[in-house]
Design a protein around this motif. Structure first.
Motif, mmCIF file in Angstrom:
data_model
loop_
_atom_site.group_PDB
_atom_site.id
_atom_site.type_symbol
_atom_site.label_atom_id
_atom_site.label_comp_id
_atom_site.label_asym_id
_atom_site.label_seq_id
_atom_site.Cartn_x
_atom_site.Cartn_y
_atom_site.Cartn_z
ATOM 1 N N TYR A 20 0.641 -1.380 0.251
ATOM 2 C CA TYR A 20 0.333 0.201 -0.182
ATOM 3 C C TYR A 20 0.935 1.405 0.536
ATOM 4 C CZ TYR A 20 -2.380 4.016 1.403
ATOM 5 O OH TYR A 20 -2.266 5.220 1.939
ATOM 6 N N PRO A 21 1.901 1.407 0.890
ATOM 7 C CA PRO A 21 2.035 3.038 0.816
ATOM 8 C C PRO A 21 2.733 3.518 -0.321
ATOM 9 C CG PRO A 21 2.721 1.702 2.903
ATOM 10 C CD PRO A 21 2.365 0.617 2.078
ATOM 11 N N PHE A 22 3.333 1.998 -0.828
ATOM 12 C CA PHE A 22 4.854 2.846 -2.365
ATOM 13 C C PHE A 22 3.357 2.248 -3.427
ATOM 14 C CE2 PHE A 22 6.500 0.137 1.200
ATOM 15 C CZ PHE A 22 7.423 1.229 1.220
ATOM 16 N N GLU A 23 2.613 1.981 -3.525
ATOM 17 C CA GLU A 23 1.743 1.805 -4.627
ATOM 18 C C GLU A 23 -0.315 2.595 -4.456
ATOM 19 O OE1 GLU A 23 0.479 -2.701 -5.377
ATOM 20 O OE2 GLU A 23 1.548 -1.940 -6.228
ATOM 21 N N ARG A 24 -0.756 3.154 -5.398
ATOM 22 C CA ARG A 24 -1.632 2.921 -5.417
ATOM 23 C C ARG A 24 -3.039 2.338 -5.181
ATOM 24 N NH1 ARG A 24 -4.361 7.750 -5.571
ATOM 25 N NH2 ARG A 24 -5.789 6.878 -5.844
ATOM 26 N N VAL A 25 -4.189 2.231 -4.036
ATOM 27 C CA VAL A 25 -5.074 1.208 -3.413
ATOM 28 C C VAL A 25 -6.061 1.524 -4.212
ATOM 29 C CG1 VAL A 25 -5.729 2.762 -1.227
ATOM 30 C CG2 VAL A 25 -5.749 -0.396 -2.014
ATOM 31 N N GLU A 26 -7.154 1.139 -4.288
ATOM 32 C CA GLU A 26 -8.051 0.776 -4.854
ATOM 33 C C GLU A 26 -9.152 0.976 -4.009
ATOM 34 O OE1 GLU A 26 -9.431 2.201 -8.103
ATOM 35 O OE2 GLU A 26 -6.846 2.834 -8.198
ATOM 36 N N VAL A 27 -10.084 1.613 -4.310
ATOM 37 C CA VAL A 27 -11.294 1.437 -3.204
ATOM 38 C C VAL A 27 -12.316 0.847 -3.903
ATOM 39 C CG1 VAL A 27 -10.780 3.352 -1.079
ATOM 40 C CG2 VAL A 27 -11.686 3.161 -2.939
ATOM 41 N N PRO B 127 -15.485 2.570 10.889
ATOM 42 C CA PRO B 127 -14.443 2.231 11.280
ATOM 43 C C PRO B 127 -13.577 2.524 10.067
ATOM 44 C CG PRO B 127 -14.091 0.076 10.618
ATOM 45 C CD PRO B 127 -15.927 1.192 10.368
ATOM 46 N N PRO B 128 -12.009 3.962 10.041
ATOM 47 C CA PRO B 128 -11.047 4.048 9.200
ATOM 48 C C PRO B 128 -10.743 2.900 8.535
ATOM 49 C CG PRO B 128 -10.477 3.902 11.505
ATOM 50 C CD PRO B 128 -11.657 3.318 11.401
ATOM 51 N N LYS B 129 -10.059 2.459 7.416
ATOM 52 C CA LYS B 129 -9.727 1.388 6.513
ATOM 53 C C LYS B 129 -8.256 1.585 7.331
ATOM 54 C CE LYS B 129 -9.665 1.446 1.790
ATOM 55 N NZ LYS B 129 -10.480 0.201 1.243
ATOM 56 N N PRO B 130 -7.856 -0.488 6.581
ATOM 57 C CA PRO B 130 -6.423 -0.018 7.192
ATOM 58 C C PRO B 130 -5.574 0.792 6.353
ATOM 59 C CG PRO B 130 -7.857 -2.329 6.824
ATOM 60 C CD PRO B 130 -8.977 -1.405 6.588
ATOM 61 N N GLU B 131 -5.239 1.275 5.437
ATOM 62 C CA GLU B 131 -4.428 2.046 4.659
ATOM 63 C C GLU B 131 -4.944 3.046 5.174
ATOM 64 O OE1 GLU B 131 -6.762 -0.334 3.463
ATOM 65 O OE2 GLU B 131 -6.189 -1.589 1.600
ATOM 66 N N ILE B 137 -0.218 6.746 10.614
ATOM 67 C CA ILE B 137 1.274 6.457 11.239
ATOM 68 C C ILE B 137 1.818 7.100 10.709
ATOM 69 C CG2 ILE B 137 2.690 4.431 11.934
ATOM 70 C CD1 ILE B 137 0.176 2.896 12.781
ATOM 71 N N ALA B 138 1.817 6.751 9.049
ATOM 72 C CA ALA B 138 3.249 8.302 8.710
ATOM 73 C C ALA B 138 2.677 9.379 8.743
ATOM 74 C CB ALA B 138 2.547 7.154 6.885
ATOM 75 N N LEU B 139 1.843 9.522 8.595
ATOM 76 C CA LEU B 139 1.559 11.211 9.392
ATOM 77 C C LEU B 139 2.114 11.366 10.582
ATOM 78 C CD1 LEU B 139 -0.189 14.203 8.172
ATOM 79 C CD2 LEU B 139 -1.876 13.256 9.819
ATOM 80 N N ALA B 140 1.993 10.788 11.372
ATOM 81 C CA ALA B 140 2.935 10.539 12.657
ATOM 82 C C ALA B 140 4.157 10.828 12.930
ATOM 83 C CB ALA B 140 2.481 9.864 13.963
ATOM 84 N N LEU B 141 4.499 9.721 11.759
ATOM 85 C CA LEU B 141 6.334 9.403 12.011
ATOM 86 C C LEU B 141 6.448 11.045 11.186
ATOM 87 C CD1 LEU B 141 6.468 6.252 11.456
ATOM 88 C CD2 LEU B 141 6.755 7.810 13.513
ATOM 89 N N GLY B 142 5.932 11.635 9.933
ATOM 90 C CA GLY B 142 6.370 13.109 9.318
ATOM 91 C C GLY B 142 7.233 12.458 8.151
#
Lengths: 168, 156
Positions: A20-27, B127-131, B137-142
């Motif tokens: 996920y953080p490295f590629e876009r995810v489709e909802v 609830p929020p998505k896992p992503e 958490i990425a925002l918290a780590l800057g």
């Protein structure tokens, strides 16, 4: 022996971790993310605030400065999408944006100016809402649409009294 | 925003929620989303943790325990509020048995214990998505920038 079979199963399944953080995810279709308020379309009817279950959309009527403030607080929203369902001019769209983490407070507000009553000069409603309602009424019902409810009540009673002929 | 040089360890604390946010947190920790590849690890005690994962609307019954856990986290501490209940009270914002979210909890902390607000990241969603949690958490780590901003539109 059984552990060896686990290894076999793991090799068959392969890597399942999402990148996920490295590629876009489709909802998926029908996912309800951040609602966006179009200030150009909004008529200030407050239907969204009426149905909002967690009071994320709040209406503040400022009669001294003459505007109606419609606030949307992201922190309270549960993303149910009822506001978009009831909006009569579809000014609210539910987007698929899900990356909503924030620090502090996030408040999206629309401030719509009130109009004044032609008789007493008090602020009483927003002009956009009045225009929207007027466009759906016939000419007979439009009589006295530009005066505030108090003044209209007074004028109605006056006309009733004169029509009944009690005070001649 | 980044206050940590190394991996963050998190302590998970449900403050009276409905469990769906907790399920999403567990989903983040499973091999499917696997946040342990970023060094984020679930620990069993707040004394071992760098960050507190709060879910739920903070009921009155659990308020003293939440404060105990919050005070037990060593400095520098980080609070990650997950779900709409924690970030603003959700649909329980005015019920008799909850205090209505994180802001009220911070008020109690400040007035009765004299503790200033710890740095906080809020992740709304019900609830929020896992992503979404990974992004928070990425925002918290800057690592990333905040996407949503406060806006005010004034129209005729």
């Amino acid at each position: 022996m059984s552990r060896l079979s686990w290894i076999k199963t793991a090799l068959e399944v392969g890597v399942v971790t999402k990148k996920y953080p490295f590629e876009r995810v489709e909802v998926p279709d029908g996912f309800r993310g951040l609602p966006i308020f179009d200030s150009g379309k909004c008529i200030g009817c407050t239907a969204c605030a009426n149905v909002c279950t967690p009071d994320a959309i709040k209406v503040v009527n400022d009669f001294t400065n003459g505007f109606r403030r419609i606030e949307y607080r992201l922190g309270k929203c549960i993303f149910c999408g009822r506001c978009a369902d009831v909006c009569p001019v579809s000014a609210i769209t539910i987007t698929k944006e899900f990356e909503l983490a924030y620090t502090g407070d996030v408040i999206n507000a629309i401030e719509i100016k009130f109009i004044k009553c032609v008789q007493c000069g008090q602020y009483y409603t927003v002009s956009r809402h009045l225009k929207h309602v007027s466009s759906k009424l016939n000419d007979e019902a439009l009589e006295g649409v530009d005066i505030c409810p108090d003044c209209r009540r007074r004028s109605n009673i006056n006309s009733l009294i004169h029509a009944s002929g009690v005070f001649r | 925003m980044n206050i940590y040089k190394k991996s963050i360890w998190v302590f998970h604390l449900n403050t009276g929620g409905c469990n769906s946010c907790d399920i999403e947190i567990l989903d983040v920790l499973t091999p499917y989303h696997d946040v342990e590849r970023f060094g984020i690890k679930l620990v069993a005690s707040p004394r071992h943790a760098d960050a507190l994962l709060l879910t739920g609307p903070v009921t009155k019954e659990i308020l003293p325990k939440v404060i105990d856990a919050l005070l037990a986290v060593p400095e520098p501490k980080l609070v990650i509020a997950i779900g709409s209940c924690t970030t603003g009270g959700g649909i329980w914002y005015d019920t008799y048995s909850t205090i209505g979210g994180l802001n009220e909890l911070y008020k109690v902390l400040k007035e009765e214990y004299g503790v200033p607000e710890p740095s906080t990241v809020k992740i709304p969603g019900c609830p929020p998505k896992p992503e979404s949690i990974i992004y928070g958490i990425a925002l918290a780590l800057g690592v990333v920038q905040q996407k949503v901003t406060t806006t005010t539109a004034r129209v005729e």
